[in-house]
Enzyme design. Structure first.
Site, PDB file in Angstrom:
ATOM      1  CG  HIS A  92     -81.857   5.191  -0.877  1.00  0.00           C
ATOM      2  ND1 HIS A  92     -82.643   6.249  -1.267  1.00  0.00           N
ATOM      3  CD2 HIS A  92     -81.331   4.674  -2.027  1.00  0.00           C
ATOM      4  CE1 HIS A  92     -82.623   6.355  -2.591  1.00  0.00           C
ATOM      5  NE2 HIS A  92     -81.827   5.416  -3.062  1.00  0.00           N
TER       6      HIS A  92
ATOM      7  CG  ASN B 215     -72.991   9.586  25.459  1.00  0.00           C
ATOM      8  OD1 ASN B 215     -73.487   8.518  25.099  1.00  0.00           O
ATOM      9  ND2 ASN B 215     -73.395  10.245  26.535  1.00  0.00           N
TER      10      ASN B 215
ATOM     11  CG  ASN C  11     -67.903  54.802   4.904  1.00  0.00           C
ATOM     12  OD1 ASN C  11     -67.988  54.537   6.106  1.00  0.00           O
ATOM     13  ND2 ASN C  11     -68.706  55.679   4.309  1.00  0.00           N
TER      14      ASN C  11
ATOM     15  CD  GLN D 228     -70.556  49.024  13.864  1.00  0.00           C
ATOM     16  OE1 GLN D 228     -69.884  50.000  13.564  1.00  0.00           O
ATOM     17  NE2 GLN D 228     -71.309  48.993  14.943  1.00  0.00           N
TER      18      GLN D 228
ATOM     19  CB  SER E 139     -74.139   9.239  30.268  1.00  0.00           C
ATOM     20  OG  SER E 139     -75.264   9.378  31.101  1.00  0.00           O
TER      21      SER E 139
ATOM     22  CD  GLU F 192     -74.182  13.105  19.950  1.00  0.00           C
ATOM     23  OE1 GLU F 192     -74.983  12.178  19.865  1.00  0.00           O
ATOM     24  OE2 GLU F 192     -73.807  13.562  21.058  1.00  0.00           O
TER      25      GLU F 192
ATOM     26  CE1 TYR G  19     -69.958  50.790   6.475  1.00  0.00           C
ATOM     27  CE2 TYR G  19     -71.171  52.656   7.375  1.00  0.00           C
ATOM     28  CZ  TYR G  19     -70.516  51.458   7.562  1.00  0.00           C
ATOM     29  OH  TYR G  19     -70.424  50.909   8.808  1.00  0.00           O
TER      30      TYR G  19
ATOM     31  CB  SER H   1     -67.974  48.082  15.638  1.00  0.00           C
ATOM     32  OG  SER H   1     -67.113  49.094  15.164  1.00  0.00           O
TER      33      SER H   1
ATOM     34  CE  LYS I 152     -75.680   6.593  26.036  1.00  0.00           C
ATOM     35  NZ  LYS I 152     -76.705   7.605  25.736  1.00  0.00           N
TER      36      LYS I 152
ATOM     37  CE  LYS J  51     -66.638  45.685  11.222  1.00  0.00           C
ATOM     38  NZ  LYS J  51     -67.424  46.066  10.035  1.00  0.00           N
TER      39      LYS J  51
HETATM   40  N1  ARG Z   1     -67.431  50.584  12.506  1.00  0.00           N
HETATM   41  C1  ARG Z   1     -67.862  50.749  11.162  1.00  0.00           C
HETATM   42  C2  ARG Z   1     -68.119  49.387  10.528  1.00  0.00           C
HETATM   43  O1  ARG Z   1     -67.707  48.441  11.092  1.00  0.00           O
HETATM   44  C3  ARG Z   1     -66.814  51.453  10.373  1.00  0.00           C
HETATM   45  C4  ARG Z   1     -67.331  52.329   9.293  1.00  0.00           C
HETATM   46  C5  ARG Z   1     -68.188  53.365   9.859  1.00  0.00           C
HETATM   47  N2  ARG Z   1     -68.481  54.383   8.916  1.00  0.00           N
HETATM   48  C6  ARG Z   1     -69.425  55.282   9.176  1.00  0.00           C
HETATM   49  N3  ARG Z   1     -69.570  56.195   8.302  1.00  0.00           N
HETATM   50  N4  ARG Z   1     -70.158  55.244  10.234  1.00  0.00           N
HETATM   51  O2  ARG Z   1     -68.740  49.264   9.491  1.00  0.00           O
END
Ligand code: ARG
Length: 459
Positions: A163, A292, A117, A329, A284, A297, A324, A27, A290, A332
């Site tokens: 309406h 636009n 965690n 993960q 355009s 939009e 957990y 991550s 045009k 995010k």
């Molecule tokens: N990278 C993990 C997340 O974003 C962090 C927590 C990972 N914990 C684990 N026991 N694998 O959630």
């Protein structure tokens, strides 16, 4: 056997992770944006460990110095720093590994009484707290732009719609203030969400708490949280605060998309209510005539992805057992995207609103040449003693007559009106201004009420 490469959890494993797994599992490519919060959390944690005598003061000091220099190092180019560390899996392990390289054995004590965690939940809460403040700031600017426009456009009279049919005359100021109200609620919603974001999960450990004599109040205070979470299983698994924040983002985007839709329609040749300044319109590639409305939009279109993010996380957490799970993960990357999109869209919408020209005359003609005074006539008759339903039916006949005569209501003479009811005893002022100002109730469109609303909003 070939020497295997070490990472923080490799001691239990025979071989190093498959390349394909490494990237899939990592991550750090996206959680790197929280590096300042991760380091702040680690500093608070190590101060607490030292205070509680779990590590020594000297160890804590060396950890904190190391963390501060890592912070400066990452700040130079976070993306590059992260790209070199896919093997470390995530931000938390990459920082700990780097700390070990920098300061040696002391670094190995930092993760005492902590898990990734509770760490990741802490980081995310700290990060959202900052993002929420930024979002509030851009919302405030959007609201002041709307208020400013409302002030300028108070005397611009236009048709109000239901309406998308012309319904009753309104002040354009009242229209802008309607959106001001929507964004003001969005802002209040964020303020309320902050209460549930600003809770400290640190000390919940992996899921069950800690065997060490940690002081959770200390990290709570140090990190500026309002309180410590009250159940460790809940604290490491809870993502309600993310969902709630994403719901806030979604309502903001819904409101922006509605406002954008109005601007797109108003900008059409058929309506011709506004002109978008050149800097905020696009051409355009094929049709030279045009100009636009790409910007509104896109504001309308981007609502889709933000609402999608809220849906995606609801689906991710649905059915997850305590506590957990790595599924979390997935919260995010999309959250960061939705947050960035929304902040940008609010800022763009503000500039857009500042850069349109209102075609006063077109708006006025649209309402003057319409049947939008019908309710006003009915209400006049009620004030002369008729029941509303009877008045309504009489005005229905008047409207039918006027359409047949190819006239608008304001063009009917007293004599013509008297053919429908003897309650018509004097000329009625059915001008759009008079119709607007007659709606003189709290929250109504009478210009004096709009002025009052503007004053209230400014306070
Ligand atoms: N990278 C993990 C997340 O974003 C962090 C927590 C990972 N914990 C684990 N026991 N694998 O959630």
């Amino acid at each position: 056997m070939a020497a295997k490469k070490q990472n923080l959890w490799s001691s239990r494993f025979e071989t190093e992770p498959a390349k394909i797994l490494q990237e899939f599992n990592a991550s750090i490519g996206f959680d790197i944006v929280m590096f300042e919060q991760d380091i702040a959390g680690s500093i608070a944690h190590s101060k607490m460990l030292a205070k509680q005598g779990i590590i020594s003061k000297a160890e804590s000091k060396s950890i904190i110095e190391g963390l501060n220099s890592i912070k400066a190092e990452i700040a130079m180019d976070p993306q590059e720093w992260a790209a070199e560390r896919i093997a470390d899996e995530d931000l938390h392990m990459a920082i700990e590994a780097r700390l070990t390289t920098l300061i040696g054995d002391d670094a190995k004590k930092l993760h005492t009484a902590r898990s990734r965690n509770d760490q990741v939940a802490t980081d995310l809460r700290l990060y959202l707290r900052i993002q929420l403040a930024q979002l509030q700031e851009v919302l405030k600017q959007l609201r002041s732009s709307l208020i400013k426009r409302a002030k300028t456009d108070i005397d611009v009279i236009m048709p109000g719609y239901t309406h998308l049919q012309q319904a009753q005359a309104i002040s354009l100021g009242h229209f802008w203030m309607a959106y001001q109200e929507k964004f003001s609620r969005d802002s209040a919603r964020l303020e309320d969400a902050l209460k549930r974001i600003n809770v400290n999960p640190l000390g919940s450990g992996a899921l069950a708490g800690s065997t060490f004599d940690i002081d959770r109040n200390l990290t709570t205070k140090e990190l500026g949280f309002d309180s410590a979470s009250t159940n460790s299983l809940d604290a490491v698994s809870d993502r309600d605060f993310v969902l709630e924040y994403e719901f806030c983002l979604s309502t903001i985007m819904l409101h922006l998309s509605q406002l954008a839709e109005e601007m797109i329609v108003w900008n059409s040749q058929e309506f011709n209510y506004i002109e978008i300044s050149d800097g905020f319109a696009t051409g355009s590639s094929m049709m030279p005539q045009k100009k636009n409305p790409d910007i509104p939009e896109l504001l309308r279109g981007k609502a889709g992805r933000v609402i999608g993010v809220l849906n995606a996380l609801m689906i991710t957490v649905k059915g997850l057992p305590l506590s957990y799970n790595k599924d979390l993960q997935e919260d995010k990357e999309q959250l960061f995207m939705a947050n960035e999109t929304t902040i940008k869209c609010v800022a763009i919408a503000t500039e857009f609103i500042n850069n349109i020209k209102v075609n006063k005359e077109a708006m006025y003609q649209a309402v003057a040449n319409s049947y939008s005074a019908a309710t006003d006539i009915a209400e006049y008759l009620v004030k002369q003693g008729l029941a509303f339903r009877d008045a309504y039916s009489i005005v229905g006949q008047i409207v039918k007559y006027a359409i047949e005569q190819k006239k608008y209501l304001k063009d009917l003479s007293l004599g013509e009106l008297q053919k429908f009811s003897d309650k018509f005893t004097k000329e009625l002022d059915l001008s759009p201004e008079a119709c607007v100002d007659a709606r003189d109730v709290f929250g109504g469109t009478a210009r004096k009420r709009v002025r009052e609303a503007i004053k209230n909003a400014q306070n």
